[in-house]
Design an enzyme around this catalytic site. Structure first.
Site, PDB file in Angstrom:
ATOM      1  N   ASP A  16     -14.630 -10.936  15.556  1.00 42.76           N
ATOM      2  CA  ASP A  16     -13.489 -11.674  15.041  1.00 42.76           C
ATOM      3  C   ASP A  16     -12.923 -12.488  16.194  1.00 42.76           C
ATOM      4  O   ASP A  16     -12.615 -11.930  17.252  1.00 42.76           O
ATOM      5  CB  ASP A  16     -12.436 -10.682  14.519  1.00 42.76           C
ATOM      6  CG  ASP A  16     -11.766 -11.180  13.258  1.00 42.76           C
ATOM      7  OD1 ASP A  16     -11.264 -12.317  13.287  1.00 42.76           O
ATOM      8  OD2 ASP A  16     -11.731 -10.434  12.260  1.00 42.76           O
TER       9      ASP A  16
ATOM     10  N   ASP B 216     -10.501 -16.431  12.997  1.00 45.62           N
ATOM     11  CA  ASP B 216      -9.229 -16.004  12.408  1.00 45.62           C
ATOM     12  C   ASP B 216      -8.151 -17.088  12.398  1.00 45.62           C
ATOM     13  O   ASP B 216      -7.933 -17.755  13.421  1.00 45.62           O
ATOM     14  CB  ASP B 216      -8.710 -14.819  13.247  1.00 45.62           C
ATOM     15  CG  ASP B 216      -7.418 -14.235  12.712  1.00 45.62           C
ATOM     16  OD1 ASP B 216      -7.478 -13.552  11.686  1.00 45.62           O
ATOM     17  OD2 ASP B 216      -6.345 -14.472  13.314  1.00 45.62           O
TER      18      ASP B 216
ATOM     19  N   GLU C  19     -11.714 -18.738   8.628  1.00 47.26           N
ATOM     20  CA  GLU C  19     -10.663 -18.323   7.701  1.00 47.26           C
ATOM     21  C   GLU C  19      -9.811 -19.559   7.414  1.00 47.26           C
ATOM     22  O   GLU C  19      -8.859 -19.853   8.131  1.00 47.26           O
ATOM     23  CB  GLU C  19      -9.798 -17.205   8.290  1.00 47.26           C
ATOM     24  CG  GLU C  19      -8.842 -16.649   7.237  1.00 47.26           C
ATOM     25  CD  GLU C  19      -7.683 -15.822   7.791  1.00 47.26           C
ATOM     26  OE1 GLU C  19      -7.072 -15.099   7.006  1.00 47.26           O
ATOM     27  OE2 GLU C  19      -7.378 -15.913   8.994  1.00 47.26           O
TER      28      GLU C  19
ATOM     29  N   HIS D 233      -9.827  -7.177   4.418  1.00 44.67           N
ATOM     30  CA  HIS D 233      -8.794  -6.325   5.011  1.00 44.67           C
ATOM     31  C   HIS D 233      -7.382  -6.867   4.792  1.00 44.67           C
ATOM     32  O   HIS D 233      -6.419  -6.226   5.185  1.00 44.67           O
ATOM     33  CB  HIS D 233      -9.062  -6.188   6.509  1.00 44.67           C
ATOM     34  CG  HIS D 233      -8.873  -7.494   7.216  1.00 44.67           C
ATOM     35  ND1 HIS D 233      -9.670  -8.601   6.959  1.00 44.67           N
ATOM     36  CD2 HIS D 233      -7.972  -7.904   8.131  1.00 44.67           C
ATOM     37  CE1 HIS D 233      -9.261  -9.615   7.688  1.00 44.67           C
ATOM     38  NE2 HIS D 233      -8.220  -9.225   8.413  1.00 44.67           N
ATOM     39  N   ASP D 234      -7.265  -8.084   4.244  1.00 44.24           N
ATOM     40  CA  ASP D 234      -5.948  -8.675   3.987  1.00 44.24           C
ATOM     41  C   ASP D 234      -5.605  -8.671   2.505  1.00 44.24           C
ATOM     42  O   ASP D 234      -4.514  -9.127   2.132  1.00 44.24           O
ATOM     43  CB  ASP D 234      -5.923 -10.144   4.434  1.00 44.24           C
ATOM     44  CG  ASP D 234      -5.957 -10.300   5.935  1.00 44.24           C
ATOM     45  OD1 ASP D 234      -5.475  -9.396   6.644  1.00 44.24           O
ATOM     46  OD2 ASP D 234      -6.468 -11.335   6.403  1.00 44.24           O
TER      47      ASP D 234
HETATM   48  C1  GLC Z   1      -5.733 -13.362   9.663  1.00 48.31           C
HETATM   49  C2  GLC Z   1      -6.217 -11.939   9.605  1.00 48.31           C
HETATM   50  C3  GLC Z   1      -5.049 -11.042   9.395  1.00 48.31           C
HETATM   51  C4  GLC Z   1      -4.104 -11.199  10.552  1.00 48.31           C
HETATM   52  C5  GLC Z   1      -3.738 -12.661  10.769  1.00 48.31           C
HETATM   53  C6  GLC Z   1      -3.155 -12.860  12.118  1.00 48.31           C
HETATM   54  O1  GLC Z   1      -5.171 -13.773   8.477  1.00 48.31           O
HETATM   55  O2  GLC Z   1      -7.197 -11.805   8.622  1.00 48.31           O
HETATM   56  O3  GLC Z   1      -5.424  -9.707   9.241  1.00 48.31           O
HETATM   57  O4  GLC Z   1      -2.937 -10.472  10.308  1.00 48.31           O
HETATM   58  O5  GLC Z   1      -4.850 -13.519  10.722  1.00 48.31           O
HETATM   59  O6  GLC Z   1      -4.127 -12.730  13.117  1.00 48.31           O
END
Ligand code: GLC
Ligand code: CA
Length: 563
Positions: A98, A200, A260, A332-333
């Site tokens: 990540d 991310d 993302e 995970h979100d």
């Molecule tokens: C992304 C991740 C999330 C995290 C955020 C800040 O959205 O998937 O889990 O809280 O970034 O890094």
């Protein structure tokens, strides 16, 4: 489209803290992942995405990095990581990490040095701004609620920017030194043997030319910081930074990257994931965004199977001929996909879960499974808000209370969307702590583990797990690969409630995927006569010359005659 090495792969997200504990401290770790590699290999997955395992205070569960070149002792050591890379390589598998570089941890030495001297070298790694008459520089609300600005301790009227929690200061990408640091650390990991990155929160790295307040959009008087993402200067900056990162780090290693990117503009698909895109792929968040409310989670609508289908199909059409989107039903979100997209009463029904799997895995694009999805894990239960670990759930709970909901209502409404739903430990067995740990798990196991677990499904013909394996084998079968990986897409009977059906065609073959996601059964008119049945989730399909009848929650893959 030129073929790429990663396109016929199946990806699997590991959320290390909850995957497998190896030493009884209740926290999943890298040796635990290594111990489960044979399971993952047998499942048929190729690329493992590891959510962050870097050194971190875990304020946002590792998305707050204090050292980009070390492993947090709770997860293991660099030697463990090297062993994971060697053990995956031996099995013909790949690891992507990540890449969390919109922000770092406030405990990172860069930020510590910046706090000591905000006007100095490291001060320019972050955003320090003067407030206005005792108020923060802008009225932006962060992703987890509250202001994006926190005061610098000991400094009158000076603030630092954090779009996420206050322990995640944003890195200043306008500073070439920051861009150099990121390219270097990416090259360092790629050189060590990782195959690429999940990137991310990356759309946030381009900031507007000036920080200005927006019209308030909630009772807290703040405005969603996302407004910034539409700024033309911010977008131009983002594109420039991403092109440079691709050229200086990703491309020379032929890395696989998945962005993302939740604010996809169809006009920008080519720029992001085309032949020479910034990333290899990016997640399709269209189904996940469906029903979201600017007011917060408490006001969000639950999508049904038709919403999932319509969003996924629209994305498939938009990306056709351009590139590969990455398809997910959960991560995970997000809450668990079965709980989210299936009708309420069917979330825990293995038949419905298998039908959903057939659609997700055979859509155009790259499938990403999230740990536990392959056994049909569902949302968990929260006895109280105090039982919730996730920072964003607490922010959303506060927003619900501020909007006038009672504590009980607020909990009920936000629990459905809590990130902890997907973060409970993987259910390996019906034994103590579901076989996740010999100690006390850091987050309670979903109480359904005695019924829903790997051991209960491994080798059991009609199980969710075995059907996932079958679908993955089908997708990788050389006979059907041209159709299922690189082939075209055409929706079938999209106007039928509860039906998700489509044709994939390529390499001289035409396949029909048809699933009943509504639970009432379906009659599907065949676009061409059937040649054979390639997969069926339950029982046998009822085939006639011109139609297919699906039993409730049944999913079928047929090979069709060519026209
Ligand atoms: C992304 C991740 C999330 C995290 C955020 C800040 O959205 O998937 O889990 O809280 O970034 O890094
Ligand atoms: Ca451990």
């Amino acid at each position: 489209m030129k073929k790429k090495w990663w396109q016929d792969k199946v990806c699997y997200q590991i959320w290390p803290k909850s995957f497998q504990d190896s030493n009884g401290d209740g926290i999943g770790d890298i040796p635990g992942i290594i111990a489960r590699l044979d399971y993952l290999k047998e499942l048929g997955v190729d690329i493992l995405w590891l959510s962050p395992v870097y050194k971190s205070p875990l304020a946002d569960e590792g998305y707050d990095i204090a050292d980009y070149r070390d492993i947090d002792p709770r997860f293991g050591t660099l030697e463990d990581m090297d062993r994971l890379l060697a053990e995956t390589k031996r099995r013909g598998m790949y690891v992507i990490m990540d890449l969390v570089v919109n922000h770092c941890s406030d405990e990172h030495p860069w930020f510590q040095k910046a706090l000591a001297d905000p006007e100095g070298l490291y001060g320019r790694y972050f955003y320090f701004c003067k407030g206005q008459n005792g108020a923060p520089p802008t009225n932006w609300r962060g992703y987890f609620g509250g202001s994006v600005w926190s005061p610098v301790p000991g400094r009158q009227d000076l603030y630092y920017l954090h779009l996420f929690c206050e322990k995640q200061p944003d890195l200043n990408w306008e500073n070439p030194a920051v861009r150099r640091e990121v390219a270097d650390l990416v090259n360092w990991w790629l050189g060590r043997g990782v195959a690429g990155f999940r990137v991310d929160a990356i759309v946030n790295i381009g900031k507007p030319a000036a920080f200005e307040s927006f019209a308030p959009d909630r009772p807290d008087g703040l405005a969603d910081c996302c407004g910034m993402l539409r700024d033309p200067v911010a977008r131009r900056r983002l594109h420039g930074y991403l092109a440079a990162l691709r050229d200086e780090a990703f491309a020379p290693h032929d890395a696989f990257t998945v962005g993302e990117v939740f604010n996809t503009d169809p006009a920008e698909l080519d720029l992001f994931i085309g032949e020479n895109g910034f990333f290899s792929s990016m997640f399709d968040f269209a189904p996940a965004c469906w029903g979201g409310s600017p007011k917060g989670w408490y006001d969000a609508k639950k999508p049904g199977p038709d919403d999932y289908r319509d969003c996924a199909f629209a994305s498939a059409r938009a990306a056709a001929g351009i590139g590969f989107l990455s398809n997910i039903i959960e991560n995970h979100d997000e809450p668990r996909g079965a709980s989210r997209y299936l009708p309420e009463e069917a979330a825990g029904d293995p038949r419905a879960q298998k039908a959903l799997a057939a659609v997700q895995l055979l859509l155009p694009g790259l499938p990403f499974l999230y740990q536990g999805q392959e056994i049909g894990m569902t949302n968990t239960v929260f006895p109280s808000i105090g039982a919730v670990d996730d920072v964003s759930t607490h922010g959303e709970y506060a927003a619900a209370l501020a909007a006038g909901l009672s504590p009980a209502e607020a909990l009920e409404r936000v629990a459905r969307w809590s990130r902890d739903n997907a973060r409970t430990p993987v259910q390996w067995s019906a034994g103590p702590a579901a076989g996740f740990t010999t100690g006390a798990p850091w987050l309670p196991v979903n109480p359904n583990y005695t019924r829903v677990n790997v051991a209960a499904q491994q080798g059991v013909p009609d199980s969710v797990l075995e059907f996932y394996k079958e679908l993955i084998k089908l997708r990788k079968n050389d006979k059907y690969k041209e159709a299922l990986v690189w082939g075209g897409f055409g929706a079938v009977g999209q106007e039928q409630a509860g039906l998700a059906a489509f044709v994939r065609a390529g390499g001289g073959r035409r396949l029909l995927v048809a699933a009943d996601l509504g639970g009432k059964g379906q009659r599907v008119a065949l676009p061409a006569p059937a040649k054979g049945v390639l997969a069926c989730s339950d029982g046998a399909p009822a085939l006639e010359e011109k139609a297919l009848t699906l039993a409730p929650w049944q999913a079928v893959v047929l090979e069709l005659e060519q026209e």
